[in-house]
Enzyme design. Structure first.
Site, PDB file in Angstrom:
ATOM      1  N   ASP A   5       0.755  -1.244   0.040  1.00  0.00           N
ATOM      2  CA  ASP A   5      -0.021   0.018   0.090  1.00  0.00           C
ATOM      3  C   ASP A   5       0.905   1.225   0.002  1.00  0.00           C
ATOM      4  OD1 ASP A   5      -2.449   1.490   0.229  1.00  0.00           O
ATOM      5  OD2 ASP A   5      -3.079   0.530   1.810  1.00  0.00           O
ATOM      6  N   ASP A  40     -11.135   1.871  -2.989  1.00  0.00           N
ATOM      7  CA  ASP A  40     -11.451   1.398  -1.682  1.00  0.00           C
ATOM      8  C   ASP A  40     -13.142   1.485  -1.881  1.00  0.00           C
ATOM      9  OD1 ASP A  40      -9.334   0.713  -0.524  1.00  0.00           O
ATOM     10  OD2 ASP A  40      -9.120   3.016   0.291  1.00  0.00           O
TER      11      ASP A  40
HETATM   12  C1  DGJ Z   1      -5.865   1.656   1.988  1.00  0.00           C
HETATM   13  C2  DGJ Z   1      -6.366   0.699   1.287  1.00  0.00           C
HETATM   14  O1  DGJ Z   1      -6.765   1.095  -0.013  1.00  0.00           O
HETATM   15  C3  DGJ Z   1      -7.128  -0.085   1.968  1.00  0.00           C
HETATM   16  O2  DGJ Z   1      -7.760  -1.237   1.151  1.00  0.00           O
HETATM   17  C4  DGJ Z   1      -6.508  -0.684   3.126  1.00  0.00           C
HETATM   18  O3  DGJ Z   1      -5.801  -1.456   2.850  1.00  0.00           O
HETATM   19  C5  DGJ Z   1      -6.207   0.391   4.105  1.00  0.00           C
HETATM   20  N1  DGJ Z   1      -5.387   1.289   3.228  1.00  0.00           N
HETATM   21  C6  DGJ Z   1      -5.385   0.195   5.274  1.00  0.00           C
HETATM   22  O4  DGJ Z   1      -5.003   1.042   5.787  1.00  0.00           O
END
Ligand code: DGJ
Length: 692
Positions: free
Chosen positions: A454, A515
């Site tokens: 991430d 997300d």
């Molecule tokens: C952002 C990601 O897009 C989410 O899926 C998740 O992993 C969060 N970060 C966790 O902090």
């Protein structure tokens, strides 16, 4: 077939792809490369009869004045956007290039130019292949002197000049967190249209590709010229259209106002800026980009991506060994193949305010480390994955307390926190070494099969080369980690889809696209993603209803059918699903596993766009076909009776795997496939056909 063909009169080079030709003429007198043709197949001898665009005489400046060059530099009578702008140690700027040599091997053609007065060589690289129409281009800039710094104010990878047309239109995507991939298709103004990321990362707000057509192309017809940049740091693409009717696309790494510096003996190799001509509309351009990624970009293109479960929406930061184990058992019972623990397993990371950078399992949550959970997940028959965010740290972390100098910062300036975190400077070799060290140990000691990598904030207070050097440092760590662990698979994520581009796709296997897991919103996000990026990389989770973000309530079947159009995953709180929902989920996962090769390795046809309210997509792979159709709202949506399909043999028959009904190919491609969508809103259908 000769990929690189020289005309008999030695004036013209034809670069042949699977079905197209890109032809150039090297103007030795003026030290430049003039574009001749970018379109359907043409022999080098035929191309040699074509005058350079707007340049009646080979040595004429005409036609250079508004940028009809493969690499327009700043210098001489050129007034368009330069691909290269340099300032030399003696304080002068502007280039006067001369031709040095050309060479060609195995589909690669290189033209070497050098400045007449300054210690700078410019190598233009072209690579063509017989199995794709995508042409890769990049440039190598070399300081050949012994002293002084050459400052590069602009150092694009390539300029792609289009043939002249009466009109031009541009397609690209914009977005935001949870709203990625919004497709825009607008008239291209007579101006310089700049798409860029000044954020240190690819970005949600724009993506480094453009498509240009003459205003008449459609999904399955018309000429489309497109270009995509293989880079994950700050970038810039300029689509320039002149009053004289010319159009060119320039692209490269960099951030305006932050020059690159070339020291004596050093070279700068730009990222690839790939180009593609398609004669069959936007759909055929997308399929060619997908095919190129499967053949030449993705590290493991032959594999099928597993059905995954990710814990984020179920538990957020409330991660415990028992809780994860319960989710893992429920996921395994449904047929999930990869179990991923998201954020919250390490350090003092019980919220987004602390712990980032301290990559040891939280001892209260995992008293015996991660190995017992990993072993149990493996025993359940699933692969095991973990979330990491290696490029970031919370100020409230042991890492930051030990190494405050490792973050991007400017002395005396405020260190801007976004999501309570700071970005580490991955252009530093010591930071790269630290990151590789703990990642390597984590993978080895835990028996990890998968990382979700991430990146949750753009850069601020970055200095100089970090705007692009950070991305190169991240690539170096990823490359080293993959070499040390050939079985490891990696998902690219940046607050959802903030880092997807051809550069990161060369080092990762799949992408967390957004997300936003609302299935209706996702139809638009996936449509935008699929314009250039392959469905085999497009991870989509089925989560709870109402959706935690939008509160929309959507039936499980519709949510599944949306996620099954990419790489299927689950992300909900399975303990809260009713027994009948769990049964339906298990059945739909089994169906997905059956049609997965068609979706992940097939050709995508976007039959109806999301804005119709009744979108539909089709995949064709070998003798199999998968069609997904959705009706979002029953009230005002047009009736969706028959759906003409693409890519089938009209002379063959196709049997419906579920009903057994046999359809003549000519009916499917002509009058179309009759749909049996259920009544009402949020209706969806998957049809599986097999050629007999
Ligand atoms: C952002 C990601 O897009 C989410 O899926 C998740 O992993 C969060 N970060 C966790 O902090």
């Amino acid at each position: 077939m000769t990929l690189v063909e020289l005309s008999a009169d030695l004036t013209t080079v034809a670069l042949h792809t699977a079905a197209t030709t890109y032809a150039i003429r090297i103007d030795r007198a003026l030290g430049t490369v003039r574009p001749i043709h970018w379109g359907p197949r043409l022999t080098a001898d035929a191309a040699a009869t074509v005058p350079a665009w707007s340049a009646p005489r080979a040595d004429s400046w005409e036609g250079l004045l508004d940028g009809a060059e493969d690499y327009p530099v700043d210098g001489g009578p050129r007034f368009g956007v330069p691909a290269l702008a340099a300032e030399f140690p003696d304080g002068t700027a502007g280039l006067e290039l001369t031709f040095v040599k050309q060479r060609s091997t195995d589909g690669e053609f290189v033209v070497v130019l050098a400045d007449s007065h300054q210690p700078l060589t410019v190598e233009l690289h072209y690579r063509v292949r017989a199995d794709t129409d995508v042409i890769e281009r990049w440039t190598v800039l070399r300081h050949t002197g012994e002293s002084g710094t050459i400052v590069l104010h602009r150092h694009d990878s390539a300029a792609w000049c289009l043939p002249m047309r009466d009109d031009f239109r541009i397609s690209h995507v914009t977005g935001a967190w949870s709203a990625e991939g919004r497709l825009h298709r607008d008239a291209l103004p007579v101006a310089d249209t700049v798409l860029a990321s000044r954020r240190g990362v690819t970005g949600h707000h724009a993506n480094p590709w453009v498509m240009i057509d003459d205003g008449a192309a459609g999904e399955e017809h018309g000429e489309v010229w497109s270009a995509a940049l293989a880079f994950s740091g700050s970038w810039r693409i300029t689509a320039t259209r002149t009053g004289t009717g010319r159009c060119a696309i320039l692209g490269g790494a960099g951030r305006d106002g932050v020059p690159a510096r070339l020291e004596p003996g050093a070279e700068l190799v730009t990222p690839v800026f790939a180009g593609l001509y398609s004669a069959g509309g936007f759909g055929s351009a997308s399929r060619a980009w997908h095919d190129y990624q499967r053949r030449h970009v993705l590290p493991h293109p032959g594999e099928l991506r597993p059905v995954l479960y990710n814990s984020w929406e179920a538990t957020t930061f409330d991660v415990t060994e028992d809780g994860q184990l319960a989710l893992a058992k429920a996921a395994a019972a449904l047929g999930v193949e990869l179990f991923v623990v998201d954020d919250g397993w390490f350090g003092a990371r019980t919220s987004d305010r602390a712990g980032l950078g301290d990559w040891a399992p939280n001892p209260a949550r995992f008293p015996h480390g991660l190995r017992p959970l990993a072993d149990e997940v493996h025993r359940l028959g699933m692969a095991f994955g973990l979330w990491v965010e290696p490029e970031m740290t919370n100020p409230d972390s042991d890492l930051y307390r030990a190494h405050p100098e490792w973050v991007l910062h400017v002395p005396r300036h405020r260190r801007t926190e976004l999501r309570n975190q700071l970005a580490l400077d991955f252009s530093r070799p010591d930071v790269q070494q630290w990151a590789f060290g703990w990642l390597d140990a984590l993978v080895r000691q835990t028996g990890l099969d998968f990382l979700k990598w991430d990146f949750n904030r753009p850069f601020t207070e970055a200095r100089g080369t970090a705007w692009t050097g950070h991305a190169l440092g991240t690539y170096a760590v990823l490359d080293r980690l993959r070499a040390a662990h050939p079985g490891l698979r990696i998902e690219s994520c940046a607050s959802g889809g903030g880092r997807v581009d051809l550069g990161i796709l060369a080092r990762t296997d799949q992408v967390w696209v957004s997300d936003n897991t609302d299935a209706v919103d996702r139809l638009g996000i996936q449509d935008g993603y699929s314009q250039v990026y392959a469905p085999a990389t497009m991870v989509a989770w089925v989560t709870d209803s109402p959706n935690p973000l939008t509160r929309r309530e959507v039936p499980l079947r519709f949510r599944f059918h949306v996620a099954m159009a990419g790489v299927l995953g689950l992300g909900g709180d399975l303990a809260a699903w009713r027994p009948d929902e769990l049964d339906e989920a298990a059945a739909l996962i089994a169906v997905y596993r059956d049609i997965r090769p068609v979706v992940q390795h097939g050709a995508l046809f976007r039959l109806r766009p999301p804005e119709t309210g009744t979108p539909a997509v089709q995949y064709v792979h070998e003798d199999r076909v998968a069609v997904f159709a959705w009706r979002v709202g029953a009230d005002f949506a047009p009736a969706l009776g028959r759906l003409p399909l693409h890519g089938l043999d009209p002379a063959a028959n196709y049997r419906d795997d579920d009903s057994g009904q046999v359809h003549p190919g000519a009916v499917l491609t002509g009058p179309g496939l009759a749909l049996r969508l259920p009544e009402g809103s949020y209706a969806s259908q998957l049809i599986r056909l097999r050629r007999i």
